[in-house]
Motif scaffolding. Sequence first.
Motif, short mmCIF file in Angstrom:
data_model
loop_
_atom_site.label_atom_id
_atom_site.label_comp_id
_atom_site.label_asym_id
_atom_site.label_seq_id
_atom_site.Cartn_x
_atom_site.Cartn_y
_atom_site.Cartn_z
N MET A 1 0.93 -1.24 -0.06
CA MET A 1 0.11 0.18 0.02
C MET A 1 0.88 1.07 0.25
SD MET A 1 -3.13 1.11 2.44
CE MET A 1 -3.37 2.58 2.90
N THR A 2 0.73 2.27 -0.83
CA THR A 2 1.05 3.47 -0.80
C THR A 2 1.03 4.24 0.44
OG1 THR A 2 0.64 3.79 -3.32
CG2 THR A 2 1.40 5.50 -1.95
N PRO A 3 2.23 4.62 1.15
CA PRO A 3 2.13 5.56 2.35
C PRO A 3 1.34 6.89 1.94
CG PRO A 3 4.30 5.57 1.60
CD PRO A 3 3.47 4.48 0.65
N PRO A 4 0.75 7.27 3.06
CA PRO A 4 -0.23 8.59 2.81
C PRO A 4 0.75 9.69 2.83
CG PRO A 4 -0.68 7.76 5.02
CD PRO A 4 0.30 6.79 4.23
N VAL A 5 0.45 10.60 1.99
CA VAL A 5 1.09 11.98 2.03
C VAL A 5 0.52 13.11 2.73
CG1 VAL A 5 1.98 11.69 -0.26
CG2 VAL A 5 -0.28 13.02 0.01
N GLU A 6 1.35 14.03 3.06
CA GLU A 6 0.48 15.05 3.85
C GLU A 6 0.70 16.61 3.12
OE1 GLU A 6 2.08 13.93 8.59
OE2 GLU A 6 3.42 15.22 6.99
N VAL A 7 -0.28 17.27 3.08
CA VAL A 7 -0.41 18.36 2.17
C VAL A 7 -0.74 19.42 3.28
CG1 VAL A 7 -1.61 19.71 0.11
CG2 VAL A 7 -1.03 17.21 0.31
N THR B 1 -3.92 9.09 0.35
CA THR B 1 -3.35 8.56 -0.78
C THR B 1 -3.46 9.30 -2.21
OG1 THR B 1 -3.71 6.38 0.35
CG2 THR B 1 -3.43 6.33 -1.85
N VAL B 2 -2.30 9.49 -2.68
CA VAL B 2 -2.39 10.45 -4.05
C VAL B 2 -3.01 9.56 -5.01
CG1 VAL B 2 -1.22 11.37 -5.94
CG2 VAL B 2 -0.34 11.85 -3.23
N VAL B 3 -4.12 10.20 -5.84
CA VAL B 3 -4.53 9.46 -7.01
C VAL B 3 -4.20 10.29 -8.10
CG1 VAL B 3 -6.77 8.73 -7.98
CG2 VAL B 3 -6.39 8.35 -5.45
N PRO B 4 -3.66 9.78 -9.33
CA PRO B 4 -3.05 8.40 -9.12
C PRO B 4 -1.89 8.09 -8.55
CG PRO B 4 -2.81 9.71 -11.43
CD PRO B 4 -3.55 10.36 -10.43
N ALA B 5 -1.47 6.94 -8.26
CA ALA B 5 -0.37 6.75 -7.18
C ALA B 5 0.81 7.19 -8.12
CB ALA B 5 -0.18 5.29 -6.95
N GLY B 6 1.79 7.67 -7.44
CA GLY B 6 3.05 8.17 -8.06
C GLY B 6 3.49 9.13 -7.20
N ALA B 7 4.90 9.55 -7.55
CA ALA B 7 5.68 10.38 -6.62
C ALA B 7 5.05 11.75 -6.83
CB ALA B 7 7.07 10.59 -7.21
N ILE B 8 4.78 12.54 -5.71
CA ILE B 8 3.98 13.57 -5.60
C ILE B 8 4.57 14.85 -6.19
CG2 ILE B 8 4.79 14.44 -3.21
CD1 ILE B 8 2.08 15.22 -2.45
N ARG C 1 3.18 19.55 -12.05
CA ARG C 1 2.14 19.55 -13.31
C ARG C 1 1.11 20.43 -13.19
NH1 ARG C 1 -0.41 14.86 -12.37
NH2 ARG C 1 -2.12 15.98 -11.53
N GLY C 2 0.83 21.18 -12.05
CA GLY C 2 -0.21 22.02 -11.89
C GLY C 2 -1.61 21.66 -11.48
N GLY C 3 -2.59 22.25 -11.70
CA GLY C 3 -4.05 22.07 -11.62
C GLY C 3 -4.35 21.76 -10.19
N SER C 4 -4.78 20.36 -9.84
CA SER C 4 -4.99 19.92 -8.72
C SER C 4 -4.51 18.53 -8.15
CB SER C 4 -6.62 19.73 -8.37
OG SER C 4 -7.10 18.97 -9.50
N LEU C 5 -4.57 18.22 -6.84
CA LEU C 5 -4.18 17.05 -6.38
C LEU C 5 -5.43 16.39 -5.63
CD1 LEU C 5 -1.27 15.52 -5.92
CD2 LEU C 5 -1.43 16.57 -3.52
N ARG C 6 -5.48 15.27 -6.04
CA ARG C 6 -6.70 14.16 -5.46
C ARG C 6 -6.00 13.28 -4.70
NH1 ARG C 6 -9.99 10.50 -9.48
NH2 ARG C 6 -9.31 8.61 -8.15
N LEU C 7 -6.83 13.49 -3.52
CA LEU C 7 -6.44 12.45 -2.44
C LEU C 7 -7.52 11.50 -1.83
CD1 LEU C 7 -4.66 14.74 0.04
CD2 LEU C 7 -3.57 13.20 -1.46
N ASP C 8 -7.28 10.29 -1.57
CA ASP C 8 -8.23 9.52 -1.17
C ASP C 8 -7.95 9.15 0.47
OD1 ASP C 8 -9.84 9.32 -3.36
OD2 ASP C 8 -8.80 7.22 -4.11
N ASP C 9 -9.12 8.60 0.92
CA ASP C 9 -8.88 8.19 2.56
C ASP C 9 -8.35 9.35 3.16
OD1 ASP C 9 -10.03 5.57 1.85
OD2 ASP C 9 -7.62 5.12 1.14
N VAL C 10 -8.72 10.57 3.04
CA VAL C 10 -8.49 11.70 3.75
C VAL C 10 -8.56 11.83 5.11
CG1 VAL C 10 -8.50 14.20 3.65
CG2 VAL C 10 -8.48 12.78 1.54
#
Length: 177
Positions: free
Chosen positions: A1-7, A17-24, A30-39
């Motif tokens: 499982m991907t460790p949760p990020v902090e924003v 968890t960042v969606v889609p998974a990957g380096a934050i 990239r800009g725009g927005s960041l989607r997080l699940d299980d917040v």
Amino acid sequence: MTPPVEVYTAGGIASGTVVPAGAIHAQLERGGSLRLDDVGWIPIGGPSARAGGRTVIAIDDIVLAHDPGDAELAIHAMWHPVLLDAGPYRIRGELPTLPGFDPGRALTRPSGTFVRLRDVRVELRDRPEAGATERPALFVNRYEVDRVQAGPMLGFFFPGAIIEEARDVEPVNHTAG
């Protein structure tokens, strides 16, 4: 499982968890927005913490970001202690430059919105008694920084910030690297 990020935003701290998974970092740049699940959400000075669900945070609203799965640090860097005020946070850490870097003669300027700091300590500016959080590395939105205390002319990393003499700047701790 991907460790949760902090924003960290002006209103509080979201972890998930960042969606889609990957380096934050790539998603931040990239800009725009960041989607997080299980917040999980910890507000600053507001209602109590809450958990669960999904959230979308505009990249421009992000002051700091921590990705525990991203340990990439510049290997051949010179590390300079900095003290930053950004949004409601006071951030103490170390900023990398290449060996021999001379900001007065540099042809290249920092690029990207976020810069990486290591050995970071974050606290609330108005409530330092609330305690501090320490992280091995964080990304700082350089356009959200209001005030900088840093060594050899490193203030240009943070456009629009007030640059002060480096009088209270000490590293959080020293790590080899």
